[in-house]
Design an enzyme around this catalytic site. Structure first.
Site, PDB file in Angstrom:
ATOM      1  N   SER A  26      57.480  21.408  51.153  1.00  0.00           N
ATOM      2  CA  SER A  26      58.595  20.486  50.679  1.00  0.00           C
ATOM      3  C   SER A  26      58.086  19.127  49.726  1.00  0.00           C
ATOM      4  O   SER A  26      56.682  18.918  51.038  1.00  0.00           O
ATOM      5  CB  SER A  26      58.996  20.427  51.746  1.00  0.00           C
ATOM      6  OG  SER A  26      60.578  19.945  51.133  1.00  0.00           O
ATOM      7  N   GLU A  27      58.862  19.375  48.844  1.00  0.00           N
ATOM      8  CA  GLU A  27      58.182  17.579  48.274  1.00  0.00           C
ATOM      9  C   GLU A  27      58.095  16.537  49.064  1.00  0.00           C
ATOM     10  O   GLU A  27      57.082  15.363  49.020  1.00  0.00           O
ATOM     11  CB  GLU A  27      58.644  17.820  47.093  1.00  0.00           C
ATOM     12  CG  GLU A  27      59.801  17.592  47.157  1.00  0.00           C
ATOM     13  CD  GLU A  27      60.773  18.656  46.224  1.00  0.00           C
ATOM     14  OE1 GLU A  27      60.440  19.618  47.008  1.00  0.00           O
ATOM     15  OE2 GLU A  27      61.621  18.829  45.538  1.00  0.00           O
TER      16      GLU A  27
END
Lengths: 218, 225, 218, 225
Positions: free
Chosen positions: B55-56
């Site tokens: 998840s960035e």
């Protein structure tokens, strides 16, 4: 030891026209109480550097809705329709930066670098106004440092030297922003004595922090 | 981020796309799923293959949505919704998160699209004068990931093709798309253009071609999904 | 899950002429057992990238003394007199890089950047062969990425996915090197099950690790 | 890193330099002390001033050497010797450590010198054909720190001046030195050259000038230390 203040005290010296880096990602890991205090104080004409424009009714998005932001530099504003309106009406200037380049530009500002070369954005509108530099036959965009007068950062817990721990995904831009601003204010949910944090669990060294504002978890 | 409820038909199409994308994810790979349709891929990950989701906003090991009572405000996905961490997950700041993405450590990125063209160009972040969302991490993901899969409906809400000869909208990245999966087709971007490799079980090659505004080379032994 | 091997097994596929990043700072946080295994294996003609040349009788310095290093890239070699001799005799090529620039160059390699701009080294011999780039009227040196075939990194503890924790000053170059190599071997003093490490205490995400070698603390 | 034992006289000179440097460190400052002579400064830090020491190998809060039985192989200074952490210390990797140093977060760096010249140039890492130590973190420290203090003996082992008109040895950095503290003198580097502000209590201005190969402006109200 760093000054421990209320959010109101901590933002008291922020002048109209200041530039502020605001950490957080969709309000997670964001110093909501500092932002609310700044809104109450009435400070305006701000340049805000933040990953996203958040939501109209919470966090950094409220500053935008309240018309306090002259220029917004970030990667995303899709969840705050007011931000889009203010951009289209010309009331707020917007600079969109790819998220990874945003993180690196802020890091450059804090780490004394004059810029970094990245392929991100090549051949897109993100190229506009940026120099292209070839290294070993590959083309890159030169992304230059971002600095700010202030940074609003947020921790789950910190000690009185400002050494801070951020739980889970609340880390995001906190470290790089704390490094890149002249004056960094750390909002914390929990304040502990010096020596209580394990030196190996500190995500943000207190040396980057100028003052601490204590505010309940929300 | 949740819009109006979707019709069963529309939801069915989206699930089909997600299922097909999930089959493309290699064993042990690190994968980023974009907001919206791509998020559904998480429901179809092959079990026991050790696939990890990134998840960035700052972690590896994205797990399912928690029950409301267990939501942790400090653990959200890139859309800001509460999520969980799987065992073996780890958290980090944005600079390291994008080092993962941009340094070639991400095996696959799956994201939505507004337009994809014959050269593998992608437009998915801006409609001038209308949608001013911003690129978020999309430019970094598409430029940095080893494999780029665009997961989208074959046509837009006006019935117009989204796979076109040349993107008209501002680009997210140039020549980075590897695969496009739609409710009708599985298309690979090759050096010699778009290759139609599979079609959905309830469509025909003719329908796919009709609804595509780009040249498609049709694989002789076309498969169904 | 990552392969868990002996140091011998872990270095078995390293070929003559390979480039290897070796973490550690004066042997602290260095994968001493991997290095010893590589010496026993006889691999030669190596390019070694390491902060320092260490000591003649310990760690990376032993590789140099054994004549296995064709080229050394690092910031310091004052504690290994053999390294200096081999440099002066022409037996070993040496590239000295300021320590901060070394860290950034390796980070560039791991983070997909084409380079960074730094004032460090301006007006010194460290300029040699480097491009100078002006940003906002200030001059900088362009430092370009370093990559390697292998990285030898070291943890105090890791899980079977390679998520690693490094105690105190044993962190140094571990993270950036693990990112910048094609194949990263993690030597660890302690191996725990997946889920045993707190996700907020991981200093090196396992995604950068290719194999794990278990070796006692020494 | 420990060389042959020093004579009492030589050690006394070194202690004097360290004491004088310690007085230059502002309250609440973050300071890096180089290996060798500068390390002695740690013994004279003013108490209760909240001065923190940074060690470029990766931590803030450098404390005294531990008893041998308490040495921790994972906690060493930049010379590789066992040290301790003070309460409130924290540890990090090399990239962050040099972001502290190069990003202007380090208030003072104290390091040794081979030569300092009238322009504030410093040479301290290389004697061609002889000492091939390498610059380590010195170039970063001298370029990045807000204040650079060179702590060294006034003359070299052959009795030759180390403060010179123009450095002959390869430079560590150009025009970055702010203060030079020797066993004889406290000298400030200004835009108009070197300013002799203080002399040691057992020397004379004449001796300092004689042992200096650069132009010195002498402060009218010269102090002693």
């Amino acid at each position: 030891m760093k000054k421990v203040q209320t959010p109101e005290e901590a933002v008291h010296h922020i002048h109209d026209g200041a530039s502020i880096m605001v950490s957080g990602f969709m309000c997670c890991g964001q110093s909501l109480s500092l932002i609310d205090a700044l809104i109450r104080r009435g400070t305006k004409g701000l340049t805000v550097i933040c990953n996203d424009a958040g939501f109209p009714e919470r966090g950094v998005g409220k500053l935008i809705v309240a018309g306090r932001v002259r220029k917004f530099i970030g990667s995303h504003m899709g969840t705050n329709h007011v931000a889009g309106q203010k951009m289209n009406s010309g009331e707020m200037e917007v600079e969109l930066v790819p998220q990874g380049s945003l993180a690196e530009r802020i890091r450059c500002g804090g780490a004394g670098l004059g810029g970094v070369l990245t392929p991100t954005g090549l051949g897109t509108d993100a190229e506009t106004g940026k120099r292209k530099i070839d290294v070993d036959g590959r083309k890159y965009l030169l992304e230059t440092p971002l600095h700010a007068d202030f940074a609003f950062v947020k921790s789950s817990a910190c000690d009185k030297l400002g050494n801070a721990f951020m739980a889970k995904s609340a880390k995001n831009f906190n470290l790089v922003m704390a490094m890149a601003a002249q004056h960094t204010i750390l909002e914390t949910e929990k304040l502990v004595e010096v020596g209580e944090l394990d030196p190996d669990h500190v995500h943000l060294p207190g040396v980057f922090v100028d003052s601490i504002a204590f505010a309940r978890r929300r | 981020m949740s819009g109006p409820p979707l019709s069963d038909e529309k939801q069915g199409k989206r699930e089909r796309i997600a299922m097909r994308v999930a089959r493309e994810l290699p064993e042990g790979s690190l994968v980023n799923l974009g907001i919206g349709l791509p998020t559904l891929v998480a429901n179809y990950l092959p079990q026991g293959k050790g696939i990890l989701l990134q998840s960035e906003n700052g972690f590896i090991g994205l797990g399912p949505e928690p029950p409301k009572s267990k939501a942790d405000k400090d653990l959200v996905n890139a859309g800001g919704s509460p999520v969980t961490l799987v065992p073996g997950g780890c958290c980090f700041d944005s600079a390291l998160s994008f080092s993962v993405i941009r340094g070639g450590h991400l095996d696959v990125t799956v994201l939505g699209g507004l337009e994809v063209d014959e050269d593998g160009n992608l437009a998915n972040y801006l409609i001038p004068g209308k949608m001013v969302a911003g690129m978020g991490g999309a430019m970094d993901l598409v430029t940095g990931a080893k494999k780029v899969i665009v997961a989208m409906e074959h046509v837009n809400k006006f019935g117009q093709p989204k796979i076109v000869k040349r993107c008209a909208l501002p680009l997210t990245a140039r020549e980075e798309v590897d695969i496009v999966v739609t409710d009708l087709a599985f298309i690979r971007v090759t050096h010699s253009g778009l290759l139609l490799e599979e079609i959905a079980e309830d469509t025909t090659v003719e329908e796919v071609i009709e609804k595509t505004a780009a040249k498609l080379t049709v694989l002789p032994k076309l498969k169904e999904f």
